[in-house]
Design a protein around this motif. Structure first.
Motif, PDB file in Angstrom:
ATOM      1  N   TYR A  16       8.078   0.402   5.430  1.00  0.00           N
ATOM      2  CA  TYR A  16       9.394   0.465   4.803  1.00  0.00           C
ATOM      3  C   TYR A  16       9.280   0.989   3.381  1.00  0.00           C
ATOM      4  CZ  TYR A  16       8.242  -3.976   2.458  1.00  0.00           C
ATOM      5  OH  TYR A  16       7.652  -4.957   1.698  1.00  0.00           O
ATOM      6  N   LEU A  17      10.427   1.367   2.848  1.00  0.00           N
ATOM      7  CA  LEU A  17      10.544   1.738   1.454  1.00  0.00           C
ATOM      8  C   LEU A  17      11.305   0.621   0.757  1.00  0.00           C
ATOM      9  CD1 LEU A  17      11.551   5.454   1.956  1.00  0.00           C
ATOM     10  CD2 LEU A  17       9.484   4.683   0.801  1.00  0.00           C
ATOM     11  N   GLU A  18      10.739   0.100  -0.298  1.00  0.00           N
ATOM     12  CA  GLU A  18      11.457  -0.894  -1.089  1.00  0.00           C
ATOM     13  C   GLU A  18      12.198  -0.165  -2.197  1.00  0.00           C
ATOM     14  OE1 GLU A  18      10.733  -4.419  -4.327  1.00  0.00           O
ATOM     15  OE2 GLU A  18       9.150  -4.060  -2.866  1.00  0.00           O
ATOM     16  N   ARG A  19      13.496  -0.409  -2.277  1.00  0.00           N
ATOM     17  CA  ARG A  19      14.275   0.161  -3.372  1.00  0.00           C
ATOM     18  C   ARG A  19      13.959  -0.632  -4.639  1.00  0.00           C
ATOM     19  NH1 ARG A  19      18.381  -0.568   0.755  1.00  0.00           N
ATOM     20  NH2 ARG A  19      18.897   1.441   1.669  1.00  0.00           N
ATOM     21  N   VAL A  20      13.517   0.051  -5.673  1.00  0.00           N
ATOM     22  CA  VAL A  20      13.260  -0.594  -6.961  1.00  0.00           C
ATOM     23  C   VAL A  20      14.393  -0.144  -7.882  1.00  0.00           C
ATOM     24  CG1 VAL A  20      11.653  -0.871  -8.874  1.00  0.00           C
ATOM     25  CG2 VAL A  20      10.777  -0.572  -6.545  1.00  0.00           C
ATOM     26  N   PHE A  21      15.257  -1.084  -8.229  1.00  0.00           N
ATOM     27  CA  PHE A  21      16.453  -0.768  -9.007  1.00  0.00           C
ATOM     28  C   PHE A  21      16.182  -0.808 -10.501  1.00  0.00           C
ATOM     29  CE2 PHE A  21      18.023  -2.547  -5.000  1.00  0.00           C
ATOM     30  CZ  PHE A  21      18.868  -1.533  -4.595  1.00  0.00           C
ATOM     31  N   ILE A  22      16.955  -0.046 -11.250  1.00  0.00           N
ATOM     32  CA  ILE A  22      16.873  -0.086 -12.719  1.00  0.00           C
ATOM     33  C   ILE A  22      17.409  -1.421 -13.216  1.00  0.00           C
ATOM     34  CG2 ILE A  22      17.818   0.921 -14.841  1.00  0.00           C
ATOM     35  CD1 ILE A  22      17.685   3.650 -13.421  1.00  0.00           C
ATOM     36  N   ASN A  23      18.550  -1.837 -12.669  1.00  0.00           N
ATOM     37  CA  ASN A  23      19.166  -3.097 -13.079  1.00  0.00           C
ATOM     38  C   ASN A  23      18.584  -4.252 -12.263  1.00  0.00           C
ATOM     39  OD1 ASN A  23      20.956  -1.636 -14.749  1.00  0.00           O
ATOM     40  ND2 ASN A  23      22.278  -1.253 -12.993  1.00  0.00           N
ATOM     41  N   SER A  24      18.346  -5.365 -12.922  1.00  0.00           N
ATOM     42  CA  SER A  24      17.814  -6.522 -12.203  1.00  0.00           C
ATOM     43  C   SER A  24      18.923  -7.350 -11.554  1.00  0.00           C
ATOM     44  CB  SER A  24      17.005  -7.403 -13.152  1.00  0.00           C
ATOM     45  OG  SER A  24      17.827  -7.893 -14.185  1.00  0.00           O
ATOM     46  N   LEU A  83       9.217   2.342  -3.372  1.00  0.00           N
ATOM     47  CA  LEU A  83       7.833   1.939  -3.166  1.00  0.00           C
ATOM     48  C   LEU A  83       7.560   1.929  -1.659  1.00  0.00           C
ATOM     49  CD1 LEU A  83       5.182   0.785  -4.354  1.00  0.00           C
ATOM     50  CD2 LEU A  83       6.240  -1.473  -4.205  1.00  0.00           C
ATOM     51  N   LEU A  84       6.649   2.787  -1.201  1.00  0.00           N
ATOM     52  CA  LEU A  84       6.285   2.837   0.211  1.00  0.00           C
ATOM     53  C   LEU A  84       5.292   1.721   0.516  1.00  0.00           C
ATOM     54  CD1 LEU A  84       6.238   4.202   3.024  1.00  0.00           C
ATOM     55  CD2 LEU A  84       4.356   5.623   2.161  1.00  0.00           C
ATOM     56  N   ILE A  85       5.607   0.922   1.521  1.00  0.00           N
ATOM     57  CA  ILE A  85       4.751  -0.186   1.921  1.00  0.00           C
ATOM     58  C   ILE A  85       4.460  -0.053   3.410  1.00  0.00           C
ATOM     59  CG2 ILE A  85       4.535  -2.699   2.052  1.00  0.00           C
ATOM     60  CD1 ILE A  85       6.591  -2.674  -0.347  1.00  0.00           C
ATOM     61  N   ILE A  86       3.174  -0.026   3.736  1.00  0.00           N
ATOM     62  CA  ILE A  86       2.730   0.075   5.127  1.00  0.00           C
ATOM     63  C   ILE A  86       1.779  -1.091   5.381  1.00  0.00           C
ATOM     64  CG2 ILE A  86       1.542   1.481   6.851  1.00  0.00           C
ATOM     65  CD1 ILE A  86       2.296   3.936   5.139  1.00  0.00           C
ATOM     66  N   ASP A  87       2.041  -1.837   6.437  1.00  0.00           N
ATOM     67  CA  ASP A  87       1.228  -3.008   6.794  1.00  0.00           C
ATOM     68  C   ASP A  87       1.079  -3.966   5.613  1.00  0.00           C
ATOM     69  OD1 ASP A  87       0.836  -2.192   9.433  1.00  0.00           O
ATOM     70  OD2 ASP A  87      -0.901  -0.968   8.883  1.00  0.00           O
ATOM     71  N   LYS A  88       2.182  -4.203   4.936  1.00  0.00           N
ATOM     72  CA  LYS A  88       2.268  -5.151   3.815  1.00  0.00           C
ATOM     73  C   LYS A  88       1.456  -4.731   2.581  1.00  0.00           C
ATOM     74  CE  LYS A  88       3.181  -9.154   6.773  1.00  0.00           C
ATOM     75  NZ  LYS A  88       4.017  -8.483   7.641  1.00  0.00           N
ATOM     76  N   LYS A  89       1.029  -3.460   2.528  1.00  0.00           N
ATOM     77  CA  LYS A  89       0.262  -2.956   1.383  1.00  0.00           C
ATOM     78  C   LYS A  89       1.022  -1.813   0.718  1.00  0.00           C
ATOM     79  CE  LYS A  89      -4.094  -4.150   3.444  1.00  0.00           C
ATOM     80  NZ  LYS A  89      -4.781  -3.765   4.643  1.00  0.00           N
ATOM     81  N   TYR A 100       6.961  12.764  -4.024  1.00  0.00           N
ATOM     82  CA  TYR A 100       5.839  11.866  -4.278  1.00  0.00           C
ATOM     83  C   TYR A 100       5.564  11.822  -5.780  1.00  0.00           C
ATOM     84  CZ  TYR A 100       0.969  10.239  -4.222  1.00  0.00           C
ATOM     85  OH  TYR A 100      -0.193   9.553  -4.436  1.00  0.00           O
ATOM     86  N   ILE A 101       5.500  10.621  -6.352  1.00  0.00           N
ATOM     87  CA  ILE A 101       5.183  10.447  -7.770  1.00  0.00           C
ATOM     88  C   ILE A 101       3.699  10.149  -7.932  1.00  0.00           C
ATOM     89  CG2 ILE A 101       5.534   8.996  -9.798  1.00  0.00           C
ATOM     90  CD1 ILE A 101       8.424   8.622  -8.897  1.00  0.00           C
ATOM     91  N   GLY A 102       3.185   9.226  -7.135  1.00  0.00           N
ATOM     92  CA  GLY A 102       1.771   8.862  -7.234  1.00  0.00           C
ATOM     93  C   GLY A 102       1.467   7.643  -6.402  1.00  0.00           C
ATOM     94  N   PRO A 103       0.210   7.188  -6.456  1.00  0.00           N
ATOM     95  CA  PRO A 103      -0.144   5.980  -5.711  1.00  0.00           C
ATOM     96  C   PRO A 103       0.543   4.753  -6.296  1.00  0.00           C
ATOM     97  CG  PRO A 103      -1.972   6.697  -7.086  1.00  0.00           C
ATOM     98  CD  PRO A 103      -0.902   7.752  -7.203  1.00  0.00           C
ATOM     99  N   ALA A 104       0.631   3.709  -5.506  1.00  0.00           N
ATOM    100  CA  ALA A 104       1.335   2.492  -5.925  1.00  0.00           C
ATOM    101  C   ALA A 104       0.665   1.825  -7.112  1.00  0.00           C
ATOM    102  CB  ALA A 104       1.447   1.521  -4.765  1.00  0.00           C
ATOM    103  N   GLY A 105      -0.644   1.955  -7.237  1.00  0.00           N
ATOM    104  CA  GLY A 105      -1.354   1.354  -8.364  1.00  0.00           C
ATOM    105  C   GLY A 105      -1.134  -0.150  -8.424  1.00  0.00           C
TER     106      GLY A 105
END
Length: 130
Positions: A16-24, A83-89, A100-105
């Motif tokens: 899945y892709l987790e949406r990371v919002f600017i506003n909390s 944030l792309l997450i595959i198999d909980k990673k 693509y911006i880069g690895p999740a780091g």
């Protein structure tokens, strides 16, 4: 398909892709409470699990992000990135145009809980990031 109301990495799909919002905090707290934190934060990519796991899923990711309202969410507002997450990673970060911006780091998925309590005529509604 059943979706849980709250979101945490344990109840999310295999990809899945987790949406990371600017506003909390959501701009529309009532709708956020009714829709649930899971549906607001998770963009399910489980049907593309095999190509994503093999590293060939970038076209699927770009299409999913472009179809996801161009980075503006009706309840939370602007999306910072996905944030792309595959198999909980966490695997990678993508911008709101599907590039693509880069690895999740160090970026990790965060659990989000929706909570509603109604007492008499007053209602309290919260969405909390853990």
């Amino acid at each position: 398909m059943f979706h849980p109301h709250n979101y945490n990495p344990e109840n999310a799909p295999k990809a899945y892709l987790e949406r990371v919002f600017i506003n909390s905090r959501p701009r529309q707290i009532t709708f956020a409470g009714m829709v649930g934190a899971y549906r607001l934060h998770v963009l399910d990519m489980a049907e593309h699990y095999e190509p994503l796991k093999a590293g060939n899923g970038e076209p699927c990711i770009a299409n999913a992000i472009i179809n996801d309202r161009n980075g503006i969410h009706g309840i939370f507002g602007p999306i910072k990135h996905y944030l792309l997450i595959i198999d909980k990673k966490p695997k990678a970060i993508f911008d709101t145009e599907g590039r693509y911006i880069g690895p999740a780091g160090d970026e990790r998925p965060r659990a989000v809980h929706g909570h509603a309590r109604v007492l008499g005529t007053n209602a309290t509604l919260q969405i909390k990031d853990d």
